[in-house]
Design a protein around this motif. Structure first.
Motif, PDB file in Angstrom:
ATOM      1  N   LEU A   1       0.829  -1.120  -0.564  1.00 55.68           N
ATOM      2  CA  LEU A   1      -0.258   0.278   0.125  1.00 55.68           C
ATOM      3  C   LEU A   1       1.063   1.236  -0.139  1.00 55.68           C
ATOM      4  O   LEU A   1       0.467   1.703  -1.288  1.00 55.68           O
ATOM      5  CB  LEU A   1      -1.288   0.117   1.261  1.00 55.68           C
TER       6      LEU A   1
ATOM      7  N   SER B   1      -5.851   5.597  -2.653  1.00 56.34           N
ATOM      8  CA  SER B   1      -4.874   5.272  -1.473  1.00 56.34           C
ATOM      9  C   SER B   1      -5.777   5.549  -0.640  1.00 56.34           C
ATOM     10  O   SER B   1      -5.735   4.717   0.567  1.00 56.34           O
ATOM     11  CB  SER B   1      -3.695   6.108  -1.604  1.00 56.34           C
TER      12      SER B   1
ATOM     13  N   TYR C   1       2.145   1.451  -3.659  1.00 60.36           N
ATOM     14  CA  TYR C   1       1.746   2.336  -4.083  1.00 60.36           C
ATOM     15  C   TYR C   1       1.363   3.561  -4.114  1.00 60.36           C
ATOM     16  O   TYR C   1       1.359   4.143  -5.096  1.00 60.36           O
ATOM     17  CB  TYR C   1       0.037   1.003  -3.614  1.00 60.36           C
ATOM     18  N   ASP C   2       1.378   4.323  -2.847  1.00 56.82           N
ATOM     19  CA  ASP C   2       1.597   5.658  -2.996  1.00 56.82           C
ATOM     20  C   ASP C   2       2.515   6.236  -3.283  1.00 56.82           C
ATOM     21  O   ASP C   2       2.996   6.738  -4.819  1.00 56.82           O
ATOM     22  CB  ASP C   2       1.207   6.119  -1.650  1.00 56.82           C
TER      23      ASP C   2
ATOM     24  N   THR D   1      -0.077  11.008   0.138  1.00 57.99           N
ATOM     25  CA  THR D   1      -0.738  10.706  -1.005  1.00 57.99           C
ATOM     26  C   THR D   1      -2.081  11.140  -1.532  1.00 57.99           C
ATOM     27  O   THR D   1      -3.082  12.203  -2.384  1.00 57.99           O
ATOM     28  CB  THR D   1      -0.992   9.322  -1.385  1.00 57.99           C
TER      29      THR D   1
ATOM     30  N   GLY E   1      -0.346   7.608   3.573  1.00 57.75           N
ATOM     31  CA  GLY E   1      -1.314   7.815   3.439  1.00 57.75           C
ATOM     32  C   GLY E   1      -2.334   8.922   2.735  1.00 57.75           C
ATOM     33  O   GLY E   1      -3.025   9.280   2.075  1.00 57.75           O
TER      34      GLY E   1
END
Length: 452
Positions: free
Chosen positions: A30, A202, A33-34, A105, A102
């Motif tokens: 995760l 996100s 991914y950001d 992002t 998170g």
């Protein structure tokens, strides 16, 4: 409670180990991914949207400068959260780092562009990128320990690789979302608002990651350290004064993997679009295929390093990294999609050979009570001299020499640096693990349990 207080001696069951593996994998996926969404956007859209310039190269340089900020800020995260991870615990710190990355992002997805607020847009982008780097800087060391400290030290290469799968898995998700969005929208729509979708998504991923991590138990190793009052009070100072060689070896060992990854997942998009005039979708396709293979190859490489010598498996990848760019660029320059895919895939296969064993190799350089701090410092400091400056140097070298040869030579130098790091490092020591678990009364799977 006395220093000799009893510590639970039962080794963690298989379900706890699998949960830790999934938490490490999902959390780093995760967060990457950001990070990967930002990397792709820096190569494709941030130049014209946040740093407009009549010279496309200048816009690309500025966009990649913000990319570098995310690496430069990592040491701050490594210093702060690495220390807290050895003092307060792995689980607590990993919840905080996930939230920081998170939220940053999500806010990037809501930013106004240069056309709306002028230069303020670029400043805000840099600040949020800085926050991303701080969160990720404190994430990696804890994610590695989260899975590896629940498992059998004899299989540390495999279990620790859960955190290593995060970059390709996150990259796969990020590029997949960007490819989908760019595929259904016009170029004008993508530049106007389509790129924001990947950042805003996100929020859902962070909620899922938090749900997994909050339900976790603390690792057996940290519980043992806590019960026996063996947690360090000044872990950063201890690492600098007692394990300096181990830190240097760990930092140098990361340089080639970081530079190679930056080339074949970030800069390749700029190279094929601006130098070769190819569709950006070709580059995204190549990265997606290679990242999908890495999700399998990284744990496999980690497992191979358990079966064979860890540094030996790592070194095979280093040698390949030194040679492959001299073959890959001629393939890419043919402007053939299959050969472009081949160039990127082989590059990331070599990256897997280094990245799979890397987490276990670095964590094993440090004693258990200093592993979060030592691993985090190594990870973040290496990021500054490796991944942070790589896209900038790639861009400058290409502009200066108007040839890919300078890029390949850069990879050759990075490979030599990493080979030196491997030579300075040490192989895993099962005796050290046995000594720790005997001292703290916490048998590890496969070591202190007869017949395991």
């Amino acid at each position: 409670m006395s220093d000799n207080a009893a510590v639970p001696t039962a080794a963690p069951d298989r379900r706890a180990l699998v949960r830790a593996f999934l938490a490490s994998l999902s959390g780093t996926s995760l967060e990457w991914y950001d990070f990967a969404v930002y990397n792709a956007a820096a190569a494709l859209v941030f130049g014209p949207l946040f740093f407009p310039s009549e010279d496309p190269l200048s816009g690309t340089l500025l966009a990649f400068s913000t990319y570098a900020v995310g690496y430069v800020s990592r040491p701050l995260g490594g210093f702060v959260f690495g220390r807290l991870g050895d003092v307060l615990g792995r689980k607590r710190v990993l919840v905080i780092t996930l939230l920081i990355t998170g939220i940053a992002t999500l806010l990037i997805g809501l930013l106004p562009t240069y056309g709306s607020v002028g230069a303020t847009a670029g400043v805000l982008l840099v600040l949020l990128r800085f926050a991303q780097g701080v969160g990720l800087g404190g994430e990696w060391g804890g994610a590695v320990l989260l899975s590896s400290e629940f498992g059998n030290p004899k299989q540390r290469g495999f279990w620790a690789s859960a955190a290593q799968v995060g970059p390709p898995a996150g990259n796969l998700l990020a590029n997949g979302v960007l490819a989908l969005v760019s595929g259904v929208l016009t170029n004008e729509q993508f530049l106007s608002w389509g790129w924001r979708v990947a950042f805003l998504l996100s929020a859902l991923l962070v909620v899922f990651g938090l749900w997994i991590r909050v339900r976790l138990e603390e690792t057996p190793v940290f519980r043992a350290l806590s019960e026996h009052h063996d947690r360090p009070t000044a872990p950063i100072r201890e690492v600098w004064t007692t394990q300096r060689r181990e830190l240097v070896a760990s930092v140098l060992s990361r340089v080639a993997p970081d530079v190679l990854y930056a080339l074949f997942t970030v800069f390749v998009l700029t190279y094929i679009t601006q130098e070769l005039g190819l569709p950006r979708g070709w580059g995204v396709t190549a990265v997606l295929i290679a990242s999908g293979l890495q999700v399998v190859l990284i744990p496999l490489a980690g497992a191979l390093s358990d079966r064979f010598n860890r540094r030996g498996v790592y070194l095979v990848g280093v040698i390949g990294t030194a040679v492959w760019p001299f073959l890959a660029f001629p393939l890419i320059n043919t402007k053939s999609l299959p050969l472009l895919v081949l160039g990127v895939v082989v590059g990331l296969v070599l990256h897997s050979l280094m990245y799979g064993p890397q987490a276990a190799f670095i964590s094993e350089q440090f004693t258990p009570r200093l592993r979060y701090t030592g691993s985090s410092l190594a990870y973040t400091l290496a990021g500054v001299i490796g991944g942070a400056v790589a896209p900038l140097l790639f861009t400058l070298l290409l502009a200066e020499f108007d040839s890919w040869v300078g890029l390949a030579c850069y990879l050759l130098v990075a490979s030599v640096v990493t080979a030196v790091g491997l030579a300075l490092g040490k192989d895993r020591s099962q005796a050290e693990d046995e000594e720790f678990h005997a001292l703290h009364g916490t048998p590890a799977l496969g070591i202190s349990e007869p017949g395991a």
